[in-house]
Write a protein that holds these residues in place. Structure first.
Motif, short mmCIF file in Angstrom:
data_model
loop_
_atom_site.label_atom_id
_atom_site.label_comp_id
_atom_site.label_asym_id
_atom_site.label_seq_id
_atom_site.Cartn_x
_atom_site.Cartn_y
_atom_site.Cartn_z
N GLN A 193 -15.15 4.15 31.77
CA GLN A 193 -14.74 3.34 30.64
C GLN A 193 -13.25 3.07 30.66
O GLN A 193 -12.79 1.99 30.27
CB GLN A 193 -15.14 4.03 29.33
CG GLN A 193 -15.28 3.08 28.15
CD GLN A 193 -16.38 2.06 28.35
OE1 GLN A 193 -17.45 2.37 28.86
NE2 GLN A 193 -16.13 0.83 27.94
N GLU A 194 -12.45 4.04 31.12
CA GLU A 194 -11.01 3.84 31.23
C GLU A 194 -10.69 2.73 32.21
O GLU A 194 -9.82 1.89 31.98
CB GLU A 194 -10.34 5.14 31.66
CG GLU A 194 -10.35 6.23 30.60
CD GLU A 194 -9.93 7.59 31.14
OE1 GLU A 194 -9.72 8.50 30.32
OE2 GLU A 194 -9.82 7.73 32.39
N VAL A 195 -11.40 2.72 33.33
CA VAL A 195 -11.17 1.68 34.34
C VAL A 195 -11.61 0.33 33.79
O VAL A 195 -10.90 -0.68 33.94
CB VAL A 195 -11.93 2.00 35.64
CG1 VAL A 195 -11.78 0.87 36.64
CG2 VAL A 195 -11.41 3.30 36.25
N ALA A 196 -12.77 0.27 33.15
CA ALA A 196 -13.26 -0.99 32.58
C ALA A 196 -12.27 -1.54 31.56
O ALA A 196 -12.05 -2.75 31.48
CB ALA A 196 -14.63 -0.78 31.95
N ALA A 197 -11.66 -0.65 30.78
CA ALA A 197 -10.74 -1.08 29.74
C ALA A 197 -9.50 -1.75 30.33
O ALA A 197 -8.90 -2.62 29.70
CB ALA A 197 -10.33 0.10 28.87
N ASP A 215 -26.29 -0.34 32.35
CA ASP A 215 -24.87 0.01 32.49
C ASP A 215 -23.98 -1.09 31.91
O ASP A 215 -22.92 -0.80 31.36
CB ASP A 215 -24.53 0.24 33.97
CG ASP A 215 -25.28 1.43 34.55
OD1 ASP A 215 -25.06 2.56 34.08
OD2 ASP A 215 -26.10 1.24 35.45
N GLN A 216 -24.42 -2.34 32.04
CA GLN A 216 -23.68 -3.43 31.40
C GLN A 216 -23.58 -3.19 29.89
O GLN A 216 -22.51 -3.31 29.29
CB GLN A 216 -24.39 -4.76 31.64
CG GLN A 216 -24.39 -5.25 33.07
CD GLN A 216 -25.15 -6.55 33.20
OE1 GLN A 216 -25.99 -6.89 32.36
NE2 GLN A 216 -24.87 -7.30 34.25
N LEU A 220 -20.19 -2.59 27.68
CA LEU A 220 -19.86 -3.58 26.66
C LEU A 220 -19.86 -2.97 25.27
O LEU A 220 -19.07 -3.36 24.41
CB LEU A 220 -20.87 -4.73 26.72
CG LEU A 220 -20.39 -6.08 26.16
CD1 LEU A 220 -19.34 -6.67 27.10
CD2 LEU A 220 -21.54 -7.04 25.98
N ALA A 221 -20.71 -1.97 25.05
CA ALA A 221 -20.81 -1.34 23.73
C ALA A 221 -19.52 -0.63 23.35
O ALA A 221 -19.22 -0.47 22.16
CB ALA A 221 -21.97 -0.36 23.70
N LYS A 222 -18.74 -0.21 24.35
CA LYS A 222 -17.52 0.54 24.07
C LYS A 222 -16.26 -0.35 24.10
O LYS A 222 -15.15 0.15 23.96
CB LYS A 222 -17.39 1.69 25.06
CG LYS A 222 -18.51 2.72 24.90
CD LYS A 222 -18.38 3.86 25.88
CE LYS A 222 -19.53 4.85 25.70
NZ LYS A 222 -19.47 5.96 26.67
N ASP A 226 -13.72 -8.50 20.26
CA ASP A 226 -12.91 -9.58 20.81
C ASP A 226 -12.84 -9.50 22.33
O ASP A 226 -12.97 -10.51 23.03
CB ASP A 226 -11.50 -9.56 20.21
CG ASP A 226 -11.48 -9.99 18.75
OD1 ASP A 226 -12.42 -10.69 18.33
OD2 ASP A 226 -10.53 -9.61 18.03
N ARG A 227 -12.62 -8.28 22.84
CA ARG A 227 -12.54 -8.11 24.31
C ARG A 227 -13.91 -8.40 24.93
O ARG A 227 -14.00 -9.05 25.98
CB ARG A 227 -12.11 -6.67 24.63
CG ARG A 227 -12.16 -6.34 26.14
CD ARG A 227 -10.91 -6.83 26.85
NE ARG A 227 -11.08 -6.94 28.30
CZ ARG A 227 -11.11 -5.92 29.16
NH1 ARG A 227 -10.98 -4.67 28.74
NH2 ARG A 227 -11.23 -6.15 30.45
#
Length: 444
Positions: A193-197, A215-216, A220-222, A226-227
């Motif tokens: 999640q850190e990398v995705a952010a 996994d998508q 996306l849930a986190k 807006d992002r």
């Protein structure tokens, strides 16, 4: 060994060979274990072998590191890599961690890690390349960097604290979206999640398109609404529609309201069709031209570097308007045929008269049969008024035919053959399969 000290970030993507010179895979990460009073010890490499599977190679099996390549003894256990408790991935988990200088001079973040061979087959973390916080307000400024030994600093990243993924992203910047997706799926959930952010919106969109839907949805849930909407804007409409269809109805509708109106319109249009129909499989972004367009203009359109190969295989010819749903669909012109004619030739005279479009309500099974029967890369889709509404490409059909978890388990051939007999078998090349684990043999 041909080298005694190596920086790990430079190992990412390096080819791994057996003693005979046959390539067996490429390095994706280095695995270490922490020790109480000594620097972390290297236990092995995470290597990606053909079939996108990642396996563990004990550092004791490595005979040479240097010149952008790694030589092993040739004995590799093909069991899928699973990280054990206490093991830390250098690229995925150490880069970006905060450290404090033991002399009290401040803090820094780890940008690279050097490993060194102390004795034959015994490697440990030697130096860290770190960067202090920047002192200038300029967005282009960077803080001063330094090389330090492991004993000169201590890690300060606390449990639950977000860890910078900037350096990891930079290390994997050359990876194709599918490979980066596999890399993210291998990470611990928090690190993923850190990398995705921190990934740019367009890069994250490309990566999400290569992930299983479960996994998508989790990623996306986190993300903030807006992002999430910005990322969906960058996804192809058919992939965005598939993802939104998996979300709770209330959030899916809210994200559609936040998306760019044109992108949201395409997604809503696709959601109106059943998932097992041509309309549910198609993409609404084919290349569309008028009958008066020339071969030169058609070739210029398919040269776009961001155009998926399947969409660049042909151009669709319609009456105006030229956005789906278009005016009456006239036909398609294959790019190979365009290559056989002079640049000034009109595309309307080169239409493939033998290819009939499918209706949006046509079943996915029938679309698959048509693509296979006529060796097509794509097939146009029309509505009841014979207006072009999209095209179904071969990759859309493969995504439909393959099992939902094919990206996570590419070696599950029995399931794949049941759902898609055309899928290639996992290629293992000349990699010998290691026998069962023996004491001291370095296999896992």
């Amino acid at each position: 060994m041909s080298a005694t000290r190596v920086f790990v970030a430079r190992l990412a993507g390096c080819a791994v060979f057996d003693p005979a010179g046959d390539r067996v895979g490429k390095v994706r990460d280095v695995l270490v274990v922490y020790r109480k009073d000594d620097p972390p010890r290297v236990v092995g490499l995470i290597v990606e072998i053909p079939g996108k599977r990642r396996v563990f190679v004990s550092i004791g099996r490595v005979t040479s590191i240097g010149g952008g390549q790694i030589i092993t003894t040739g004995l590799i256990n093909l069991r899928r890599f699973e990280q054990r408790g206490g093991e830390v991935r250098v690229i995925a988990e150490m880069l970006g961690r905060k450290v404090a200088f033991n002399d009290g001079s401040g803090t820094a973040s780890i940008e690279d890690v050097a490993i060194e061979e102390r004795e034959p087959g015994e490697w440990e973390v030697d130096q860290l390349f770190v960067r202090r916080p920047k002192t200038s307000a300029s967005p282009f400024a960077k803080g001063p960097s330094a090389y330090v030994t492991w004993r000169e600093v201590r890690e300060t990243t606390e449990a639950g604290e977000a860890q910078s993924a900037e350096q990891l992203i930079a290390t994997y910047s050359e990876l194709k979206p599918a490979d980066l997706a596999n890399t993210l799926l291998d990470l611990p959930p928090q690190r993923r999640q850190e990398v995705a952010a921190e990934l740019p919106d367009d890069r994250l969109a490309d990566v999400l398109e290569e992930m299983p839907e479960i996994d998508q949805v989790e990623i996306l849930a986190k993300l903030g609404d807006d992002r999430a909407a910005d990322v969906l804007d960058h996804m192809s409409p058919d992939d965005a529609a598939d993802l939104i269809a998996q979300l709770p109805e209330e959030r899916g509708e809210h994200l559609l309201e936040l998306m760019e109106p044109e992108e949201a319109e395409d997604v809503r249009f696709l959601l109106s069709y059943g998932p097992d129909t041509a309309g549910g499989l198609m993409t609404t972004e084919p290349i569309i031209v008028s009958a008066d367009a020339t071969v030169a203009e058609g070739l210029a359109l398919i040269r776009r570097h961001d155009l998926p190969p399947a969409l660049g295989a042909a151009v669709c010819v319609t009456l105006p308007p030229y956005e789906p749903p278009t005016g009456r669909f006239l036909g398609i012109v294959h790019f190979q045929r365009m290559l056989r004619y002079p640049p000034h030739e009109r595309l309307g005279s080169l239409i493939d008269q033998g290819l009939e479009p499918v209706k949006a309500e046509t079943s996915a099974a029938e679309v698959s049969r048509i693509l296979a029967s006529y060796d097509l890369v794509s097939v146009p889709v029309v509505d009841e008024k014979h207006r072009l509404v999209g095209v179904v490409t071969i990759d859309d059909v493969l995504d439909y035919l393959l099992p939902d978890d094919w990206r996570s388990h590419p070696e599950d051939e029995s399931e794949v053959s049941r759902r898609a007999t055309a899928r290639a078998q996992l290629a293992t090349g000349s990699i010998p399969i290691a026998p069962g684990r023996r004491a001291g043999d370095g296999t896992r």
